[in-house]
Design a protein around this motif. Structure first.
Motif, PDB file in Angstrom:
ATOM      1  N   THR A 155      19.623  21.163  25.301  1.00 16.85           N
ATOM      2  CA  THR A 155      18.975  21.031  26.603  1.00 16.85           C
ATOM      3  C   THR A 155      17.461  21.106  26.411  1.00 16.85           C
ATOM      4  OG1 THR A 155      20.838  22.105  27.711  1.00 16.85           O
ATOM      5  CG2 THR A 155      18.749  22.012  28.906  1.00 16.85           C
ATOM      6  N   PRO A 156      16.746  20.036  26.719  1.00 16.55           N
ATOM      7  CA  PRO A 156      15.297  20.052  26.485  1.00 16.55           C
ATOM      8  C   PRO A 156      14.585  20.998  27.454  1.00 16.55           C
ATOM      9  CG  PRO A 156      15.924  18.070  27.650  1.00 16.55           C
ATOM     10  CD  PRO A 156      17.205  18.759  27.286  1.00 16.55           C
ATOM     11  N   LYS A 157      13.585  21.706  26.925  1.00 19.05           N
ATOM     12  CA  LYS A 157      12.815  22.624  27.750  1.00 19.05           C
ATOM     13  C   LYS A 157      11.368  22.157  27.906  1.00 19.05           C
ATOM     14  CE  LYS A 157      15.599  26.683  26.625  1.00 19.05           C
ATOM     15  NZ  LYS A 157      16.578  26.011  25.773  1.00 19.05           N
ATOM     16  N   ILE A 158      10.857  21.476  26.887  1.00 22.59           N
ATOM     17  CA  ILE A 158       9.515  20.895  26.950  1.00 22.59           C
ATOM     18  C   ILE A 158       9.615  19.433  26.552  1.00 22.59           C
ATOM     19  CG2 ILE A 158       7.169  20.964  26.023  1.00 22.59           C
ATOM     20  CD1 ILE A 158       7.593  23.914  25.413  1.00 22.59           C
ATOM     21  N   ILE A 159       9.007  18.557  27.379  1.00 23.73           N
ATOM     22  CA  ILE A 159       9.089  17.116  27.136  1.00 23.73           C
ATOM     23  C   ILE A 159       7.707  16.495  27.317  1.00 23.73           C
ATOM     24  CG2 ILE A 159      10.192  14.940  27.816  1.00 23.73           C
ATOM     25  CD1 ILE A 159      12.353  16.857  29.152  1.00 23.73           C
ATOM     26  N   ILE A 160       7.394  15.573  26.423  1.00 21.79           N
ATOM     27  CA  ILE A 160       6.142  14.820  26.517  1.00 21.79           C
ATOM     28  C   ILE A 160       6.482  13.333  26.489  1.00 21.79           C
ATOM     29  CG2 ILE A 160       3.913  14.311  25.428  1.00 21.79           C
ATOM     30  CD1 ILE A 160       4.083  17.089  24.117  1.00 21.79           C
ATOM     31  N   LEU A 161       5.934  12.589  27.447  1.00 17.29           N
ATOM     32  CA  LEU A 161       6.068  11.127  27.475  1.00 17.29           C
ATOM     33  C   LEU A 161       4.682  10.510  27.310  1.00 17.29           C
ATOM     34  CD1 LEU A 161       8.391  10.627  30.602  1.00 17.29           C
ATOM     35  CD2 LEU A 161       9.091  10.910  28.226  1.00 17.29           C
ATOM     36  N   MET A 162       4.616   9.393  26.565  1.00 20.53           N
ATOM     37  CA  MET A 162       3.338   8.713  26.385  1.00 20.53           C
ATOM     38  C   MET A 162       3.565   7.205  26.349  1.00 20.53           C
ATOM     39  SD  MET A 162       0.421   9.407  23.506  1.00 20.53           S
ATOM     40  CE  MET A 162       0.220  11.095  24.100  1.00 20.53           C
ATOM     41  N   LEU A 163       2.856   6.504  27.210  1.00 22.08           N
ATOM     42  CA  LEU A 163       3.001   5.053  27.302  1.00 22.08           C
ATOM     43  C   LEU A 163       2.429   4.405  26.034  1.00 22.08           C
ATOM     44  CD1 LEU A 163       4.081   3.040  29.454  1.00 22.08           C
ATOM     45  CD2 LEU A 163       1.693   2.760  30.206  1.00 22.08           C
ATOM     46  N   ASN A 204       6.753  18.433  42.373  1.00 18.87           N
ATOM     47  CA  ASN A 204       7.758  19.483  42.454  1.00 18.87           C
ATOM     48  C   ASN A 204       8.880  19.191  41.467  1.00 18.87           C
ATOM     49  OD1 ASN A 204       6.426  20.823  44.535  1.00 18.87           O
ATOM     50  ND2 ASN A 204       7.365  19.478  46.083  1.00 18.87           N
ATOM     51  N   MET A 205       9.607  20.241  41.074  1.00 20.77           N
ATOM     52  CA  MET A 205      10.654  20.073  40.077  1.00 20.77           C
ATOM     53  C   MET A 205      11.786  19.180  40.565  1.00 20.77           C
ATOM     54  SD  MET A 205       9.617  21.686  37.430  1.00 20.77           S
ATOM     55  CE  MET A 205      11.047  21.987  36.397  1.00 20.77           C
ATOM     56  N   GLU A 206      11.890  18.963  41.895  1.00 20.39           N
ATOM     57  CA  GLU A 206      12.995  18.162  42.401  1.00 20.39           C
ATOM     58  C   GLU A 206      12.938  16.712  41.933  1.00 20.39           C
ATOM     59  OE1 GLU A 206      11.203  20.223  44.152  1.00 20.39           O
ATOM     60  OE2 GLU A 206      12.634  21.722  44.883  1.00 20.39           O
ATOM     61  N   VAL A 207      11.762  16.230  41.504  1.00 22.15           N
ATOM     62  CA  VAL A 207      11.656  14.814  41.143  1.00 22.15           C
ATOM     63  C   VAL A 207      12.034  14.566  39.697  1.00 22.15           C
ATOM     64  CG1 VAL A 207       9.809  14.490  42.821  1.00 22.15           C
ATOM     65  CG2 VAL A 207       9.230  14.922  40.425  1.00 22.15           C
ATOM     66  N   ILE A 208      12.368  15.612  38.973  1.00 26.67           N
ATOM     67  CA  ILE A 208      12.753  15.421  37.580  1.00 26.67           C
ATOM     68  C   ILE A 208      14.179  15.893  37.380  1.00 26.67           C
ATOM     69  CG2 ILE A 208      10.371  15.842  36.891  1.00 26.67           C
ATOM     70  CD1 ILE A 208      11.302  18.495  35.710  1.00 26.67           C
ATOM     71  N   SER A 209      14.763  15.469  36.263  1.00 25.28           N
ATOM     72  CA  SER A 209      16.133  15.867  35.942  1.00 25.28           C
ATOM     73  C   SER A 209      16.207  16.262  34.475  1.00 25.28           C
ATOM     74  CB  SER A 209      17.104  14.711  36.221  1.00 25.28           C
ATOM     75  OG  SER A 209      18.404  15.026  35.768  1.00 25.28           O
ATOM     76  N   LEU A 210      16.540  17.519  34.235  1.00 23.22           N
ATOM     77  CA  LEU A 210      16.781  18.012  32.879  1.00 23.22           C
ATOM     78  C   LEU A 210      18.263  18.347  32.774  1.00 23.22           C
ATOM     79  CD1 LEU A 210      13.767  20.451  32.366  1.00 23.22           C
ATOM     80  CD2 LEU A 210      13.928  18.040  31.751  1.00 23.22           C
ATOM     81  N   THR A 211      18.944  17.740  31.830  1.00 20.88           N
ATOM     82  CA  THR A 211      20.382  17.963  31.664  1.00 20.88           C
ATOM     83  C   THR A 211      20.647  18.634  30.313  1.00 20.88           C
ATOM     84  OG1 THR A 211      20.810  15.832  30.586  1.00 20.88           O
ATOM     85  CG2 THR A 211      20.803  15.866  32.999  1.00 20.88           C
ATOM     86  N   SER A 212      21.916  18.891  30.054  1.00 23.33           N
ATOM     87  CA  SER A 212      22.286  19.558  28.804  1.00 23.33           C
ATOM     88  C   SER A 212      22.098  18.657  27.595  1.00 23.33           C
ATOM     89  CB  SER A 212      23.743  20.031  28.872  1.00 23.33           C
ATOM     90  OG  SER A 212      24.610  18.909  29.047  1.00 23.33           O
ATOM     91  N   ASN A 213      21.930  17.356  27.835  1.00 26.55           N
ATOM     92  CA  ASN A 213      21.762  16.447  26.693  1.00 26.55           C
ATOM     93  C   ASN A 213      20.690  15.381  26.924  1.00 26.55           C
ATOM     94  OD1 ASN A 213      23.025  14.806  28.539  1.00 26.55           O
ATOM     95  ND2 ASN A 213      24.495  13.935  27.074  1.00 26.55           N
ATOM     96  N   GLY A 214      19.764  15.622  27.871  1.00 24.96           N
ATOM     97  CA  GLY A 214      18.728  14.617  28.075  1.00 24.96           C
ATOM     98  C   GLY A 214      17.818  14.923  29.247  1.00 24.96           C
TER      99      GLY A 214
END
Length: 237
Positions: A155-163, A204-214
């Motif tokens: 389950t990811p806890k920290i995520i970075i996205l870069m275009l 707000n956190m509602e706009v993101i989704s963190l799951t057990s595998n992604g």
């Protein structure tokens, strides 16, 4: 002295009786039966020579094996021929292993030994050793300006996205705080990285989704049209 295969007699000096004579026979002249076919030689002398040669060759092989494993040998009389006891001492001098690691200290599947010399298989995981799991990759931005990744083993806890087309366009999120998405702008000066500042929006956190595998996270959309573009991502446990 070979076994007695025949006997001769002669009169004694007083000529009063017969004396038994057992002549000495050369080993080279005495044949061996060798019913089990253990020897190449056919005489007693040849068989004895083979035994000595084989014993010497065997000792030489053992000596090489001992020193090859880091053991030491002592030749007490300096004749270059090691006794059985000296060879036994050499075997006992071989270090079995070292350290005090146990299975839970070594990564799962790796073979090791400690001071007892017994082969062991590690059972530790990255998590049990205090480490953090990590994954990275690339994904295409969907029509809603989101990057969707599945198939992680944690389950990811920290995520970075870069275009990819514009590394200044990024998204950063952790499970304990709101997500920030934005881009870096140049505030002037010589244009160096030290003159860039992040601007954007905190969601707000509602706009993101963190799951057990992604995860499913938005990428900044006020910098051109990023739909269909590739985004590099990094996820940490």
């Amino acid at each position: 002295m070979s076994a007695i295969n025949f006997q001769m007699q002669q009169r004694n000096a007083a000529n009063t009786a017969w004396d038994d004579l057992n002549p000495k026979t050369l080993g080279a002249n005495v044949a061996i039966a060798d019913s089990n076919e253990q020897f190449t030689a056919t005489t007693v002398e040849g068989a004895l020579s083979e035994l000595f040669t084989n014993a010497s060759s065997g000792k030489a092989l053992i000596k090489t094996a001992i020193t090859g494993k880091g053991g030491t040998l002592s030749d007490a009389n300096g004749d270059g021929i090691y006794t059985h006891q000296e060879l036994a001492n050499g075997v006992n001098s071989i270090k079995q292993g070292g350290g005090n690691a146990v299975e839970t200290d070594v990564v799962s599947g790796k073979i090791f030994t400690n001071a007892d010399g017994v082969l062991r298989t590690g059972s530790a995981t990255i998590t049990s050793l205090g480490g953090k799991r990590f994954a990275s990759g690339s994904v295409v931005v969907d029509s809603h300006y989101y990057a969707n990744v599945t198939g992680l083993s944690f389950t990811p806890k920290i995520i970075i996205l870069m275009l990819q087309s514009n590394p200044d366009c990024f998204t950063i999120v952790n499970q304990y705080s709101a997500l920030f998405t934005g881009n870096l702008i140049n505030l002037g000066g010589d244009g160096g990285e030290e003159n860039k500042r992040a601007i954007g929006s905190t969601f707000n956190m509602e706009v993101i989704s963190l799951t057990s595998n992604g995860f499913n996270l938005p990428i900044v959309k006020n910098y051109g049209n990023s739909v269909g573009s590739l985004v590099d991502w990094w996820a940490f446990d």
